[in-house]
Design a protein around this motif. Sequence first.
Motif, PDB file in Angstrom:
ATOM      1  N   GLN A   1       0.831  -1.200   0.000  1.00  0.00           N
ATOM      2  CA  GLN A   1       0.000   0.000   0.000  1.00  0.00           C
ATOM      3  C   GLN A   1       0.872   1.259   0.000  1.00  0.00           C
ATOM      4  O   GLN A   1       2.062   1.211   0.318  1.00  0.00           O
ATOM      5  CB  GLN A   1      -0.913  -0.006   1.225  1.00  0.00           C
ATOM      6  N   GLU A   2       0.257   2.379  -0.348  1.00  0.00           N
ATOM      7  CA  GLU A   2       0.970   3.653  -0.382  1.00  0.00           C
ATOM      8  C   GLU A   2       0.246   4.690   0.461  1.00  0.00           C
ATOM      9  O   GLU A   2      -0.985   4.781   0.422  1.00  0.00           O
ATOM     10  CB  GLU A   2       1.096   4.170  -1.820  1.00  0.00           C
ATOM     11  N   ALA A   3       1.014   5.462   1.211  1.00  0.00           N
ATOM     12  CA  ALA A   3       0.448   6.599   1.926  1.00  0.00           C
ATOM     13  C   ALA A   3       0.214   7.733   0.938  1.00  0.00           C
ATOM     14  O   ALA A   3       0.894   7.842  -0.089  1.00  0.00           O
ATOM     15  CB  ALA A   3       1.393   7.048   3.032  1.00  0.00           C
ATOM     16  N   ASP A   4      -0.764   8.576   1.243  1.00  0.00           N
ATOM     17  CA  ASP A   4      -1.088   9.706   0.368  1.00  0.00           C
ATOM     18  C   ASP A   4      -1.431  10.910   1.233  1.00  0.00           C
ATOM     19  O   ASP A   4      -2.425  10.900   1.960  1.00  0.00           O
ATOM     20  CB  ASP A   4      -2.273   9.338  -0.531  1.00  0.00           C
ATOM     21  N   ILE A   5      -0.587  11.951   1.190  1.00  0.00           N
ATOM     22  CA  ILE A   5      -0.867  13.194   1.906  1.00  0.00           C
ATOM     23  C   ILE A   5      -1.820  14.014   1.045  1.00  0.00           C
ATOM     24  O   ILE A   5      -1.490  14.414  -0.069  1.00  0.00           O
ATOM     25  CB  ILE A   5       0.416  13.978   2.215  1.00  0.00           C
TER      26      ILE A   5
ATOM     27  N   ALA B   1       3.351   0.368   4.814  1.00  0.00           N
ATOM     28  CA  ALA B   1       2.983   0.993   3.541  1.00  0.00           C
ATOM     29  C   ALA B   1       4.082   1.956   3.129  1.00  0.00           C
ATOM     30  O   ALA B   1       4.876   2.419   3.955  1.00  0.00           O
ATOM     31  CB  ALA B   1       1.643   1.715   3.654  1.00  0.00           C
ATOM     32  N   LEU B   2       4.139   2.264   1.824  1.00  0.00           N
ATOM     33  CA  LEU B   2       5.141   3.200   1.333  1.00  0.00           C
ATOM     34  C   LEU B   2       4.832   4.601   1.834  1.00  0.00           C
ATOM     35  O   LEU B   2       3.670   5.017   1.892  1.00  0.00           O
ATOM     36  CB  LEU B   2       5.173   3.183  -0.197  1.00  0.00           C
ATOM     37  N   PRO B   3       5.850   5.373   2.211  1.00  0.00           N
ATOM     38  CA  PRO B   3       5.617   6.713   2.774  1.00  0.00           C
ATOM     39  C   PRO B   3       5.347   7.754   1.695  1.00  0.00           C
ATOM     40  O   PRO B   3       5.574   7.527   0.508  1.00  0.00           O
ATOM     41  CB  PRO B   3       6.938   7.004   3.492  1.00  0.00           C
ATOM     42  N   ASP B   4       4.839   8.882   2.128  1.00  0.00           N
ATOM     43  CA  ASP B   4       4.661  10.043   1.270  1.00  0.00           C
ATOM     44  C   ASP B   4       5.229  11.251   2.005  1.00  0.00           C
ATOM     45  O   ASP B   4       5.153  11.316   3.237  1.00  0.00           O
ATOM     46  CB  ASP B   4       3.183  10.244   0.943  1.00  0.00           C
ATOM     47  N   SER B   5       5.801  12.216   1.249  1.00  0.00           N
ATOM     48  CA  SER B   5       6.474  13.353   1.879  1.00  0.00           C
ATOM     49  C   SER B   5       6.017  14.675   1.288  1.00  0.00           C
ATOM     50  O   SER B   5       5.566  14.746   0.141  1.00  0.00           O
ATOM     51  CB  SER B   5       8.000  13.238   1.717  1.00  0.00           C
ATOM     52  N   VAL B   6       6.131  15.727   2.076  1.00  0.00           N
ATOM     53  CA  VAL B   6       5.876  17.092   1.647  1.00  0.00           C
ATOM     54  C   VAL B   6       6.992  17.967   2.207  1.00  0.00           C
ATOM     55  O   VAL B   6       7.502  17.698   3.293  1.00  0.00           O
ATOM     56  CB  VAL B   6       4.485  17.585   2.124  1.00  0.00           C
ATOM     57  N   LYS B   7       7.360  18.980   1.442  1.00  0.00           N
ATOM     58  CA  LYS B   7       8.426  19.874   1.885  1.00  0.00           C
ATOM     59  C   LYS B   7       7.852  21.254   2.135  1.00  0.00           C
ATOM     60  O   LYS B   7       7.234  21.850   1.251  1.00  0.00           O
ATOM     61  CB  LYS B   7       9.540  19.955   0.842  1.00  0.00           C
ATOM     62  N   LEU B   8       8.036  21.758   3.353  1.00  0.00           N
ATOM     63  CA  LEU B   8       7.609  23.106   3.701  1.00  0.00           C
ATOM     64  C   LEU B   8       8.795  24.046   3.559  1.00  0.00           C
ATOM     65  O   LEU B   8       9.829  23.832   4.184  1.00  0.00           O
ATOM     66  CB  LEU B   8       7.087  23.144   5.131  1.00  0.00           C
ATOM     67  N   VAL B   9       8.633  25.082   2.732  1.00  0.00           N
ATOM     68  CA  VAL B   9       9.717  26.050   2.523  1.00  0.00           C
ATOM     69  C   VAL B   9       9.166  27.455   2.698  1.00  0.00           C
ATOM     70  O   VAL B   9       7.994  27.728   2.422  1.00  0.00           O
ATOM     71  CB  VAL B   9      10.340  25.900   1.113  1.00  0.00           C
ATOM     72  N   LYS B  10      10.008  28.342   3.164  1.00  0.00           N
ATOM     73  CA  LYS B  10       9.605  29.724   3.382  1.00  0.00           C
ATOM     74  C   LYS B  10       9.560  30.464   2.055  1.00  0.00           C
ATOM     75  O   LYS B  10      10.496  30.409   1.262  1.00  0.00           O
ATOM     76  CB  LYS B  10      10.587  30.405   4.332  1.00  0.00           C
ATOM     77  N   SER B  11       8.462  31.169   1.793  1.00  0.00           N
ATOM     78  CA  SER B  11       8.332  31.939   0.556  1.00  0.00           C
ATOM     79  C   SER B  11       8.819  33.367   0.777  1.00  0.00           C
ATOM     80  O   SER B  11       9.081  33.791   1.897  1.00  0.00           O
ATOM     81  CB  SER B  11       6.875  31.971   0.088  1.00  0.00           C
ATOM     82  N   GLN B  12       8.948  34.107  -0.313  1.00  0.00           N
ATOM     83  CA  GLN B  12       9.380  35.494  -0.217  1.00  0.00           C
ATOM     84  C   GLN B  12       8.347  36.355   0.495  1.00  0.00           C
ATOM     85  O   GLN B  12       8.661  37.431   0.988  1.00  0.00           O
ATOM     86  CB  GLN B  12       9.630  36.061  -1.616  1.00  0.00           C
ATOM     87  N   GLN B  13       7.119  35.897   0.576  1.00  0.00           N
ATOM     88  CA  GLN B  13       6.055  36.651   1.241  1.00  0.00           C
ATOM     89  C   GLN B  13       5.943  36.277   2.719  1.00  0.00           C
ATOM     90  O   GLN B  13       4.922  36.514   3.342  1.00  0.00           O
ATOM     91  CB  GLN B  13       4.705  36.377   0.541  1.00  0.00           C
ATOM     92  N   GLN B  14       7.036  35.722   3.273  1.00  0.00           N
ATOM     93  CA  GLN B  14       7.055  35.324   4.671  1.00  0.00           C
ATOM     94  C   GLN B  14       5.984  34.272   4.982  1.00  0.00           C
ATOM     95  O   GLN B  14       5.446  34.204   6.083  1.00  0.00           O
ATOM     96  CB  GLN B  14       6.860  36.535   5.592  1.00  0.00           C
ATOM     97  N   LEU B  15       5.631  33.474   3.938  1.00  0.00           N
ATOM     98  CA  LEU B  15       4.710  32.370   4.131  1.00  0.00           C
ATOM     99  C   LEU B  15       5.465  31.079   3.978  1.00  0.00           C
ATOM    100  O   LEU B  15       6.656  31.075   3.622  1.00  0.00           O
ATOM    101  CB  LEU B  15       3.554  32.456   3.129  1.00  0.00           C
ATOM    102  N   TYR B  16       4.774  29.968   4.172  1.00  0.00           N
ATOM    103  CA  TYR B  16       5.380  28.667   3.993  1.00  0.00           C
ATOM    104  C   TYR B  16       4.650  27.974   2.854  1.00  0.00           C
ATOM    105  O   TYR B  16       3.420  27.900   2.837  1.00  0.00           O
ATOM    106  CB  TYR B  16       5.286  27.825   5.280  1.00  0.00           C
ATOM    107  N   THR B  17       5.403  27.520   1.858  1.00  0.00           N
ATOM    108  CA  THR B  17       4.835  26.847   0.716  1.00  0.00           C
ATOM    109  C   THR B  17       5.070  25.353   0.837  1.00  0.00           C
ATOM    110  O   THR B  17       6.200  24.919   1.083  1.00  0.00           O
ATOM    111  CB  THR B  17       5.472  27.361  -0.578  1.00  0.00           C
TER     112      THR B  17
END
Length: 256
Positions: free
Chosen positions: A148-152, A235-251
Motif C-alpha cells: 500500500q501507499e500513503a497519500d498526503i 505501507a510506502l511513505p509520502d512526503s511534503v516539503k515546507l519552505v519559506k516563501s518570499q512573502q514570509q509564508l510557507y509553501t
Amino acid sequence: MTVGRWLELAVTIMVLAATPATGRYDRGGQQHSITWGRANSHSSAIFGNIPTNVTAVFGHRARLPCQVKNLGLKDVSWIRQRDLHILTVGIFTYTSDDRFQVVHLPESDHWYLDILSVTFRDAGVYECQVSNSPKVSLPIRLIVLGVQEADIIGPREVYIQHGSTISLHCEVQAGVEVAGAVLWLKGSSTLNYSSPRGGISMEVEKTPTKTMSKLYITRAVKTDSGNYTCAPVYALPDSVKLVKSQQQLYTAVWRR
C-alpha cells in the motif's frame, strides 16, 4: 445321568445365572481384568472465538491466530490446506521453508503461525488442528495484499501564514491491521506529543478499509520548514516539503 447329578448341574446353572458380570474371571490362577469402552471423562479441546480471516501485506509478516482451550496433553498442528502439508506440530516446525514458525508462550492457550516475508502464493486456507479422536480443526484464511501507499491529501502548493497552524492529512487505503501504525517525521526525527518543538498533536481515524492520520503543528515559525513524511509501518511513505516563501509564508511543495 443319575438324579443326583441332574440336581448338581441345575444348582450350578442357577448360581451362574445369579452372578453379575464384573469384568473379571478366574481360571484358578492369576485374575485378569477386562476394561470396557467408556466415554472420555476429560474436557474436550475447544477453539476460542478468534478472527478466521487474516490480511497481510506482501513482503511483511503474517500472523495466523489459534486459541485452544482444554488442550490437555493433545498437540496443536498447523496444516496448509492447499497441499495438506504439515507445517508445525506443537512447538516444532516440519517444513524446510524457514519463513514458517509457531509462536507459543508457556502456559498460554494461543498458538500462532507466523509467516515471514509473506508472498502472494502464501494466500489461502490454513488449518489449526487438534489431535483429538477424531481430529478437529479450525480453518484460517490468509489474504495477501500488494504494498500500500500513503497519500498526503491536499493541493500541490499550500501557503501557511506565519503563526498559523500547519495541518497535514495522510490516508492509506487499508485498515490499520494492514497499514500498521502511522508515524510522522520531520527529516529523520519522529514527531510526537513530547517533541522538543512542542505544539504538536495527531489524530488517527480507523475503518476496516482505510487508515487516516492528521498532523497539526501550531504557531508556524521559520524553523518549521523542512521535509515532513507520513510513514505507515507497512505501507510506502509520502512526503511534503515546507519552505519559506518570499512573502514570509510557507509553501508546501509536493514530492512523490
